[in-house]
Scaffold this active site. Structure first.
Site, mmCIF file in Angstrom:
data_model
loop_
_atom_site.group_PDB
_atom_site.id
_atom_site.type_symbol
_atom_site.label_atom_id
_atom_site.label_comp_id
_atom_site.label_asym_id
_atom_site.label_seq_id
_atom_site.Cartn_x
_atom_site.Cartn_y
_atom_site.Cartn_z
ATOM 1 C CB CYS A 1 -0.918 0.007 1.197
ATOM 2 S SG CYS A 1 0.007 0.035 2.721
ATOM 3 C CD GLU B 1 -4.385 0.039 -4.422
ATOM 4 O OE1 GLU B 1 -5.538 -0.365 -4.207
ATOM 5 O OE2 GLU B 1 -3.520 0.114 -3.519
HETATM 6 P P1 NAD Z 1 -9.391 -6.780 -0.234
HETATM 7 O O1 NAD Z 1 -10.110 -5.525 0.065
HETATM 8 O O2 NAD Z 1 -9.805 -7.566 -1.422
HETATM 9 O O3 NAD Z 1 -9.485 -7.803 1.014
HETATM 10 C C1 NAD Z 1 -9.180 -7.388 2.323
HETATM 11 C C2 NAD Z 1 -9.974 -8.238 3.297
HETATM 12 O O4 NAD Z 1 -11.373 -8.012 3.080
HETATM 13 C C3 NAD Z 1 -9.757 -9.740 3.143
HETATM 14 O O5 NAD Z 1 -9.696 -10.325 4.421
HETATM 15 C C4 NAD Z 1 -10.983 -10.204 2.378
HETATM 16 O O6 NAD Z 1 -11.348 -11.533 2.681
HETATM 17 C C5 NAD Z 1 -12.057 -9.237 2.838
HETATM 18 N N1 NAD Z 1 -13.068 -8.996 1.805
HETATM 19 C C6 NAD Z 1 -12.882 -8.967 0.472
HETATM 20 N N2 NAD Z 1 -14.038 -8.705 -0.167
HETATM 21 C C7 NAD Z 1 -14.981 -8.567 0.788
HETATM 22 C C8 NAD Z 1 -16.382 -8.284 0.756
HETATM 23 N N3 NAD Z 1 -17.027 -8.090 -0.386
HETATM 24 N N4 NAD Z 1 -17.042 -8.213 1.922
HETATM 25 C C9 NAD Z 1 -16.397 -8.399 3.084
HETATM 26 N N5 NAD Z 1 -15.074 -8.675 3.178
HETATM 27 C C10 NAD Z 1 -14.370 -8.750 2.052
HETATM 28 O O7 NAD Z 1 -7.829 -6.401 -0.305
HETATM 29 P P2 NAD Z 1 -6.618 -7.317 -0.746
HETATM 30 O O8 NAD Z 1 -6.683 -7.541 -2.214
HETATM 31 O O9 NAD Z 1 -6.480 -8.485 0.139
HETATM 32 O O10 NAD Z 1 -5.389 -6.341 -0.402
HETATM 33 C C11 NAD Z 1 -4.921 -5.348 -1.279
HETATM 34 C C12 NAD Z 1 -5.505 -3.996 -0.964
HETATM 35 O O11 NAD Z 1 -5.213 -3.644 0.392
HETATM 36 C C13 NAD Z 1 -4.913 -2.878 -1.806
HETATM 37 O O12 NAD Z 1 -5.946 -2.014 -2.200
HETATM 38 C C14 NAD Z 1 -3.955 -2.175 -0.855
HETATM 39 O O13 NAD Z 1 -3.705 -0.813 -1.153
HETATM 40 C C15 NAD Z 1 -4.696 -2.309 0.423
HETATM 41 N N6 NAD Z 1 -3.815 -2.155 1.576
HETATM 42 C C16 NAD Z 1 -3.873 -0.974 2.244
HETATM 43 C C17 NAD Z 1 -3.041 -0.755 3.313
HETATM 44 C C18 NAD Z 1 -3.083 0.536 4.060
HETATM 45 O O14 NAD Z 1 -2.434 0.637 5.072
HETATM 46 N N7 NAD Z 1 -3.827 1.535 3.632
HETATM 47 C C19 NAD Z 1 -2.135 -1.755 3.712
HETATM 48 C C20 NAD Z 1 -2.117 -2.964 3.016
HETATM 49 C C21 NAD Z 1 -2.976 -3.147 1.936
#
Ligand code: NAD
Length: 503
Positions: free
Chosen positions: A281, A385
């Site tokens: 991120c 992104e």
């Molecule tokens: P994601 O949003 O797809 O998933 C994150 C979590 O949410 C997972 O545990 C997943 O199972 C859950 N999830 C996914 N879809 C869902 C839904 N419809 N309803 C409920 N829960 C749901 O993210 P990812 O692909 O695992 O990670 C990448 C993203 O995380 C990127 O956008 C990155 O920028 C972000 N990120 C941000 C930070 C920060 O500090 N701002 C840090 C790390 C990652």
């Protein structure tokens, strides 16, 4: 095939669910495990366990809770290699990067070891005649962490060490893409002396998440992931009366001023753009070059640096690679589609990572480091992104235009400026609309004793993670004002019907 299960009440519990998600080794493209997608009922059972455990854990002295953290820290150190191998296998990042991730999580544990001091509250004597005031920072209750795939150890450790040290119980819902690290962390917590039920792991998808978000027995939700899900988590948890911090996506820009020390900047940018295959991120995904001269030099130097990069599996014998695969075949396709969209919208693909393959690992989810020049703010690859090893170069004529670009972008997680000029750097720190700012530092991730979080649509909720904000998030403030009967001045104890003032 191994099934990754849940960890409830101090032990691995086999789920009754018949729904599973595949877990891959991204370096080979093979499915190596499956993870259970738990039911609503199983999520409720985890909540009940955490609720029961809260009554005694919240009353355990801060010193005892800190001692569990001290032991946990030692166990993390002793198990860093095991954790890093697990992370590298399921996530794909290179081994040394996985070690770095464990270290950054461990630093939050070190911070949490100081909880007897951090949770002390305040005291004022004689706020009125014979009246004292003190504040208590009490644990919130059952806290939930919902975490992304890209840091399976560090991001959960942004949350649970502080939540546990302040006296809360915790339920972790890890990413279904690399879930095993969470279970190893749970076992280490138990070995450190954490009572059963205080830390639980429930694997699953939206079904589990929605149960956690709407249960009346969950008190706080921490989320890190993509912006659309962060917004959903924040609005749903808030509507159900929970405190919530939800960190979302990013598009981190750096500005290169004409006076930049280009050697330093290029070295920094290569690591920040392509490290962890851009799946951070805080990855730098946009370089804004002020003036064509610095832009041309940047492109030339980057071409040389990228050509020298070793791309391959994250776990190898002998010399380590610089960059591993991305998380899944779908994500690889999505990144390649973004590159194609950039091309069709008029950007210049200088180094093309599509159709990239690694000898011996042809079925791995690899995208080559990609460099795109002449990107403009109207292009999709600028606005969205990508979360892959893709660096966009935007050319502008002056600093004000560069700053305006950053400030107008939807996201505001991290940003950086490369310059030798102190005045420009200082002004940038003051004016830029982002939560974490680097001055000649490409990935300005705050240390554990500061707080981490972005601005704009990179975050939902007022409190960031770890540091003082973390302690505030996981505690409720209570202020006690007390007066005791005294042998003197009893005549003052008469009824008053006006707003009390302490004079
Ligand atoms: P994601 O949003 O797809 O998933 C994150 C979590 O949410 C997972 O545990 C997943 O199972 C859950 N999830 C996914 N879809 C869902 C839904 N419809 N309803 C409920 N829960 C749901 O993210 P990812 O692909 O695992 O990670 C990448 C993203 O995380 C990127 O956008 C990155 O920028 C972000 N990120 C941000 C930070 C920060 O500090 N701002 C840090 C790390 C990652």
């Amino acid at each position: 095939m191994e099934t990754v299960q849940n960890y409830i009440a101090g032990e691995i519990v086999s789920s009754h669910s018949e729904r599973f998600a595949p877990v891959y080794n991204p370096a080979t493209g093979e499915q190596i495990k499956q993870v259970v997608l738990s039911s609503e009922q199983e999520a409720n059972e985890a909540i009940e366990v955490a609720k029961q455990a809260f009554s005694s854990w919240s009353k355990t002295s801060p010193l005892k809770r800190a001692r569990v953290m001290f032991k946990f820290k030692s166990l993390l150190e002793a198990n860093t290699d095991k954790l890093a191998r697990l992370i590298s296998t399921e996530h794909g990042k290179i081994y040394s990067d996985a070690v770095g991730e464990v270290t950054r999580g461990l630093e939050v544990v070190e911070f949490a070891c100081g909880i007897p001091h951090l949770q002390k509250g305040e005291h004022s004597a004689n706020v009125g005649t014979g009246v004292d005031s003190h504040s208590l920072m009490q644990p919130v209750g059952v806290c939930v962490g919902i975490t992304p795939f890209n840091f399976p150890a560090m991001v959960p450790m942004w949350m649970f060490p502080i939540a546990l040290a302040t006296g809360n119980t915790f339920i972790l819902k890890p990413s279904e893409k690399d879930p095993s690290t969470a279970l190893l962390l749970a076992e280490l917590l138990k070995e450190a002396g954490l009572p059963d039920g205080v830390f639980n792991v429930i694997n699953g998808d939206k079904t589990v998440v929605d149960t956690l978000l709407t249960s009346p027995n969950v008190d706080a939700v921490s989320f890190v992931g993509s912006t659309p899900i962060a917004e959903y988590i924040y609005t749903t948890a808030s509507a159900h009366g929970k405190r919530c911090q939800a960190l979302g996506g990013a598009k981190n820009h750096c500005i290169l001023m004409p006076d930049t020390d280009l050697d330093m900047a290029v070295n920094a940018i290569v690591g920040a753009a392509f490290g962890a295959a851009g799946e951070r991120c805080m990855a730098l995904s946009v370089a804004v070059a002020v003036g064509d001269e610095i832009a041309d030099q940047l492109i030339e130097q980057l071409k040389t640096k990228v050509a020298a990069m070793r791309v391959g599996p994250g776990l190898v014998d002998g010399q380590e690679n610089d960059m591993g695969p991305v998380i899944s075949a779908e994500h690889r396709q999505k990144i390649c589609d973004y590159i194609s969209t950039g091309e069709s919208q008029g950007a210049k693909i200088v180094i093309d990572g599509r159709d990239f393959s690694v000898a011996g690992n042809e079925t791995g989810f690899f995208v080559g480091p990609t460099l795109i020049d002449n990107v403009t703010p109207t292009m999709t690859i600028y606005q969205e992104e990508i979360f892959g090893p893709v660096l966009a170069v935007v050319r502008v004529s002056d600093y004000d235009t560069a700053l305006k670009l950053i400030n107008q972008h939807e996201f505001g997680n991290g940003t950086a400026i490369f310059t030798r000029d102190g005045e420009t750097a200082r002004q940038f720190g003051e004016d830029v609309q982002a939560g974490m700012v680097g001055i000649n530092v490409p990935i300005p991730v705050p240390m554990a004793f500061h707080s981490f979080g972005g601005w704009k649509r990179s975050v939902f909720g007022p409190l960031n993670v770890h540091g003082n904000d973390g302690v505030r998030f996981y505690t409720k403030m209570k202020t006690v004002t007390s007066r005791w009967p005294t042998s003197v001045r009893l005549e003052q104890h008469s009824s008053a019907f006006t707003m009390p003032t302490m004079e």
